[in-house]
Enzyme design. Sequence first.
Site, PDB file in Angstrom:
ATOM      1  N   GLY A 198       0.783  -1.226   0.000  1.00  0.00           N
ATOM      2  CA  GLY A 198       0.000   0.000   0.000  1.00  0.00           C
ATOM      3  C   GLY A 198       0.815   1.275   0.000  1.00  0.00           C
ATOM      4  N   GLU A 203       5.473  -5.734   1.588  1.00  0.00           N
ATOM      5  CA  GLU A 203       4.806  -6.311   0.409  1.00  0.00           C
ATOM      6  C   GLU A 203       4.405  -5.231  -0.591  1.00  0.00           C
ATOM      7  OE1 GLU A 203       1.438  -8.194   2.219  1.00  0.00           O
ATOM      8  OE2 GLU A 203       2.585  -9.886   2.988  1.00  0.00           O
ATOM      9  N   PRO A 204       5.355  -4.517  -1.139  1.00  0.00           N
ATOM     10  CA  PRO A 204       4.995  -3.436  -2.062  1.00  0.00           C
ATOM     11  C   PRO A 204       4.524  -3.975  -3.406  1.00  0.00           C
ATOM     12  CG  PRO A 204       7.354  -3.730  -2.082  1.00  0.00           C
ATOM     13  CD  PRO A 204       6.821  -4.696  -1.051  1.00  0.00           C
ATOM     14  N   GLY A 205       3.514  -3.392  -3.959  1.00  0.00           N
ATOM     15  CA  GLY A 205       3.074  -3.730  -5.312  1.00  0.00           C
ATOM     16  C   GLY A 205       3.204  -2.499  -6.184  1.00  0.00           C
ATOM     17  N   CYS A 236     -18.939  -1.062 -25.090  1.00  0.00           N
ATOM     18  CA  CYS A 236     -20.335  -0.650 -24.970  1.00  0.00           C
ATOM     19  C   CYS A 236     -20.740  -0.494 -23.508  1.00  0.00           C
ATOM     20  CB  CYS A 236     -21.228  -1.671 -25.649  1.00  0.00           C
ATOM     21  SG  CYS A 236     -20.703  -2.010 -27.317  1.00  0.00           S
ATOM     22  N   GLU A 237     -20.108   0.417 -22.792  1.00  0.00           N
ATOM     23  CA  GLU A 237     -20.443   0.707 -21.401  1.00  0.00           C
ATOM     24  C   GLU A 237     -20.103   2.171 -21.145  1.00  0.00           C
ATOM     25  OE1 GLU A 237     -21.540  -1.394 -18.981  1.00  0.00           O
ATOM     26  OE2 GLU A 237     -21.099  -3.378 -19.813  1.00  0.00           O
TER      27      GLU A 237
END
Length: 427
Positions: free
Chosen positions: A239, A273-275, A355-356
């Site tokens: 985080g 735990e870096p992402g 198509c959204e």
Amino acid sequence: MDYFKYNKGELFAEDVSVEKIAVGAGTPVYIYSKATMLDHFEKLKKAFAKLDTTICYSIKACGNINILKILADAGSGFDIVSGGELYRAQQAGADMKKTVFAGVGKTDEEILAALKAEIGYFNIESEAELENLINLAKQAGKKTKAALRVNPDVDPKTHKHITTGTKETKFGVDIERAEKVFEQYGKNDYVNLCAIHVHLGSGGKTIDPYCEAIKKVLPLIDTLRGKGFKIEMIDLGGGYGADYQTGTVPTAADYANGIVPLLKDKNLKLVLEPGKSIMANAGILLTKVLYLKQGGSKKFVIVDAGMNDLIRPWLYDAFHFIWPARVEERFSFLKRTDKLDIKGLEFVDIVGPICEGTDFFAKDRAIPPVKRGDLISIFTAGAYGFTMASNYNARLLPAEVLVDGKNFKVIRKRQNYEEMVAPERLR
Ligand SMILES: *Cc1c(COP(=O)(O)O)cnc(C)c1O
């Protein structure tokens, strides 16, 4: 800091023109910079060198095995959340002892595979899971270590979908209950419960929640040690901020300045735990302008990437700086903010072909004028970009390219139609 730069109005990934990559690999394409990811990794490693620290890169941020191999070679361990990520780590030649396995819903198959692989720690999210792990370890005749994920009830003040450390989430156990869990399961022959895990959620913009969480967890560790439980490690989760907008998040050194003094002389190993702080701005999503369209007072830029390629703007209200790959010299900069007030820019909605109504990358965004066929770069797309991509609208998974200095190579081929339908063919 990253290695995406303009040179005479032309965007380069390290020393490679992104136009050249588009010619070689097509669009939409994820482009990663090896120097950028390694720079983030090394800075974090250096910042926490005063403690016995293992960096376990979080595979879910960007799990291409070629990326994992580079990080493994640099000494990184891995944070996995599924059997699939375990498999990816193994294919990348990861050191299994430096692997931690988190997740609230680990299946028996996944647990057995991780036991067999002899990973470092299971990060335990509930009593029921711990009981199951103990049974399976006994069955398999494998000893392992575990960290109990506690919920320090700290709010990192981020988007509600990515807050995981408060009481009202499905993750971890309350700090008050942690003691009971240790009393019940803390002296087991097969599963050595010897660590505490906290993960607050992602994208906090200050270091305060981390310091607050440590201050709540240290008394617990003291109590547990007082009762004869050997606590050897604290895992602070991930985080850590990534630079989506210029200069808005703490650096690795800032985090270390707050965290290291609190953990010094505590006789605790540290896992991080870096992402996204490793991969986010190490990657861009390069896309091509298909059409320009005027709708009422709005101008739309329709590009060939869609929300199936990059879902973060819709899912998290995420900001991604967006700029054309070729610009007039005076626009040759990367000031990553949504508040650009410069003459000559146009306010546009940058949208995909799906198509959204949710298929957008930016709304009312100021960019230099573009035309059909131009390339546009969506920055800081290296984390939770490709890993969240899907085949929605039967669109093919994009290619991934790794740049290393003057060279680039395709590290994941663009999917083709046959590969998309092959698992559906009945014989
Ligand atoms: C998602 C996750 C991470 C990585 O988060 P980032 O915001 O990418 O750093 C680390 N640990 C756990 C347990 C996670 O769920």
